[in-house]
Design a protein around this motif. Structure first.
Motif, PDB file in Angstrom:
ATOM      1  N   ASP A  58       0.815  -1.206   0.000  1.00 51.77           N
ATOM      2  CA  ASP A  58       0.000   0.000   0.000  1.00 51.77           C
ATOM      3  C   ASP A  58       0.858   1.270   0.000  1.00 51.77           C
ATOM      4  N   SER A  93       0.524   4.117   1.228  1.00 48.75           N
ATOM      5  CA  SER A  93       0.672   4.863   2.476  1.00 48.75           C
ATOM      6  C   SER A  93       1.822   4.316   3.311  1.00 48.75           C
ATOM      7  N   ARG A  94       2.366   3.181   2.876  1.00 51.07           N
ATOM      8  CA  ARG A  94       3.505   2.594   3.591  1.00 51.07           C
ATOM      9  C   ARG A  94       4.811   2.811   2.848  1.00 51.07           C
ATOM     10  N   ALA A 121      -7.893  10.668   6.083  1.00 55.39           N
ATOM     11  CA  ALA A 121      -8.891   9.788   5.472  1.00 55.39           C
ATOM     12  C   ALA A 121      -9.444  10.419   4.205  1.00 55.39           C
ATOM     13  N   ARG A 152      -6.941  10.239   1.400  1.00 56.93           N
ATOM     14  CA  ARG A 152      -6.862   8.907   0.795  1.00 56.93           C
ATOM     15  C   ARG A 152      -8.037   8.663  -0.150  1.00 56.93           C
ATOM     16  N   LEU A 153      -9.214   9.045   0.297  1.00 55.66           N
ATOM     17  CA  LEU A 153     -10.406   8.851  -0.526  1.00 55.66           C
ATOM     18  C   LEU A 153     -10.305   9.653  -1.816  1.00 55.66           C
ATOM     19  N   GLY A 180      -7.541   8.256  -4.036  1.00 59.23           N
ATOM     20  CA  GLY A 180      -7.958   6.995  -4.626  1.00 59.23           C
ATOM     21  C   GLY A 180      -8.954   7.213  -5.747  1.00 59.23           C
ATOM     22  N   ALA A 181      -9.914   8.079  -5.497  1.00 57.99           N
ATOM     23  CA  ALA A 181     -10.922   8.355  -6.514  1.00 57.99           C
ATOM     24  C   ALA A 181     -10.282   8.955  -7.758  1.00 57.99           C
ATOM     25  N   ASP A 211      -7.920   6.357  -9.560  1.00 55.26           N
ATOM     26  CA  ASP A 211      -8.717   5.297 -10.159  1.00 55.26           C
ATOM     27  C   ASP A 211      -9.492   5.805 -11.365  1.00 55.26           C
ATOM     28  N   ARG A 219      -4.943  -8.353  -1.248  1.00 60.03           N
ATOM     29  CA  ARG A 219      -3.771  -8.819  -1.994  1.00 60.03           C
ATOM     30  C   ARG A 219      -4.138  -9.211  -3.427  1.00 60.03           C
ATOM     31  N   ASP A 274      -9.713   2.002  -2.046  1.00 56.33           N
ATOM     32  CA  ASP A 274      -8.468   2.615  -1.609  1.00 56.33           C
ATOM     33  C   ASP A 274      -8.526   2.929  -0.129  1.00 56.33           C
ATOM     34  N   ALA A 275      -9.691   3.346   0.333  1.00 54.73           N
ATOM     35  CA  ALA A 275      -9.845   3.621   1.755  1.00 54.73           C
ATOM     36  C   ALA A 275      -9.596   2.358   2.558  1.00 54.73           C
ATOM     37  N   LEU A 297      -7.821  -0.179   1.704  1.00 55.01           N
ATOM     38  CA  LEU A 297      -6.392  -0.483   1.645  1.00 55.01           C
ATOM     39  C   LEU A 297      -5.641   0.301   2.713  1.00 55.01           C
ATOM     40  N   TRP A 298      -6.042   1.561   2.831  1.00 55.79           N
ATOM     41  CA  TRP A 298      -5.394   2.441   3.802  1.00 55.79           C
ATOM     42  C   TRP A 298      -5.695   1.993   5.223  1.00 55.79           C
ATOM     43  N   ALA A 353      -3.812  -1.153   6.196  1.00 56.65           N
ATOM     44  CA  ALA A 353      -2.369  -0.994   6.359  1.00 56.65           C
ATOM     45  C   ALA A 353      -2.041  -0.150   7.582  1.00 56.65           C
ATOM     46  N   ALA A 354      -3.052   0.449   8.162  1.00 55.87           N
ATOM     47  CA  ALA A 354      -2.824   1.326   9.303  1.00 55.87           C
ATOM     48  C   ALA A 354      -2.403   0.531  10.533  1.00 55.87           C
ATOM     49  N   ASP A 355      -1.807   1.225  11.487  1.00 54.23           N
ATOM     50  CA  ASP A 355      -1.351   0.549  12.697  1.00 54.23           C
ATOM     51  C   ASP A 355      -2.530   0.058  13.533  1.00 54.23           C
TER      52      ASP A 355
END
Lengths: 198, 198
Positions: free
Chosen positions: A119, A121-122, A153, A156-157, A160-161, A164, B107, B164-165, B167-168, B171-173
DNA sequence: AAGTTGACATACGCACCGTATGCGAGCATG
DNA sequence: CATGCTCGCATACGGTGCGTATGTCAACTT
């Protein structure tokens, strides 16, 4: 040979490898790109590659950092051309959509990148794009322009939108006709974040 | 042995291979999954695999079709539990977000799938998920609930944002604390499609 | 001037994919 | 009932590509 020539040579080979990698990854995809071909294309061998980037994934990481920096610069420029902060935000997003139309960015940043490195974000710099968008949104929230949602958040949304959408547009039969539709729908969607209808 | 036993055996090996592939792809990723290991895990060899699915990508395609069908069923169920069409739409989207929290779906469907098979809108069934969302949005537009934007574009944007949200979040802690934030921001964003503020 | 470092090339082993080939069990045919 | 064909699957082979270990040569050190 003057001092510092060594490191300059080093930088040059790194640059050559990065260029070759960008081309190879963009054209064949990460998995199908051969390190032998890639390096030979710029007159080197795999030795140089492993010495400079560790492994194939390391090379991809470096390429992505480069692309990411370029994207952020263009998006920021688009934002700063706008009159109001909100308009700037929209322009920034539209810039991402249009940037993602380039096959190079699609293939490397949007398709292979997540599959190989996980991902976004990592990622190393967690994608400068995402950070930039998060900051923009937070500023708009602080200014009272947007609903007080979590900025990360929302970023990210939105990201992603946008990305995509670009992927969809680029894969369409007639990209030029669907691009306006995508941007239109995106503006509509984004307006949901606004505190009062604009 | 009665007639039709042959095809039943055939179906059984296909099912076994699909199961093994789902596990292997989910755990190691598509690239790192070995066809030898994968097939041996269910007492077969690569011969069975190439005979049934053509190649490694064909196997992935089959796995994705299976996952896609499962996802669509769950999302549809979530939608039909809601009172109003608009609420149903939101529930459908939230269902996607929560579905995408499963490592298997992340995945295979979100990371490896696009990288190996290209943009999801070009997949065999063009992703049943996308079709379902498009139809839902079109119905809401026809009913006057939503702004008259392009339904397919909106579906792509919504789907992209939702997945995507997820996915985020995954992957978050601390997934459990960021999930509400993501859903909150998503509802806010989606409300932009509404004709009048709800 | 000799030793050391570092950038890169070369050589090797290993894993893996795709295909070509082999084989045995069922189904058709006379 | 015997024979030949089909087909699902296993086995064998070739080719390719990655990662690492080793070699080499120039530049810097002392």
């Amino acid at each position: 040979m003057a001092a510092g020539q060594r490191v300059r040579m080093m930088e040059e080979t790194r640059a050559k490898l990065l260029l070759a990698a960008r081309n190879a990854f963009a054209e064949k995809g990460f998995a199908a790109a051969s390190m032998d071909e890639l390096t030979a294309a710029v007159g080197l061998t795999r030795g140089a590659l492993y010495h400079n980037f560790g492994d194939k994934k390391g090379l991809l990481r470096a390429v992505i950092e480069q692309l990411d920096a370029e994207m952020v610069a263009k998006a920021r420029a688009a934002r700063e051309r706008a009159a109001t902060p909100w308009a700037g935000f929209l322009e920034e997003c539209v810039a991402y959509i249009e940037l993602a139309l380039e096959p190079e960015i699609q293939r490397i940043m949007l398709l292979d990148g997540p599959a190989v490195l996980g991902d976004p974000s990592r990622w190393p710099g967690q994608t400068a794009c995402l950070r930039a968008t998060t900051e923009t949104i937070q500023a708009l929230i602080d200014a009272g322009t947007l609903h007080p949602v979590d900025a990360e958040a929302a970023a990210r949304l939105i990201n992603g939108a946008a990305l995509d959408a670009a992927l969809w547009v680029a894969a369409a039969d007639e990209p030029r006709t669907v691009l306006p539709k995508a941007i239109d729908a995106f503006r509509c969607l984004a307006s949901g974040l606004l505190r009062s209808e604009a």
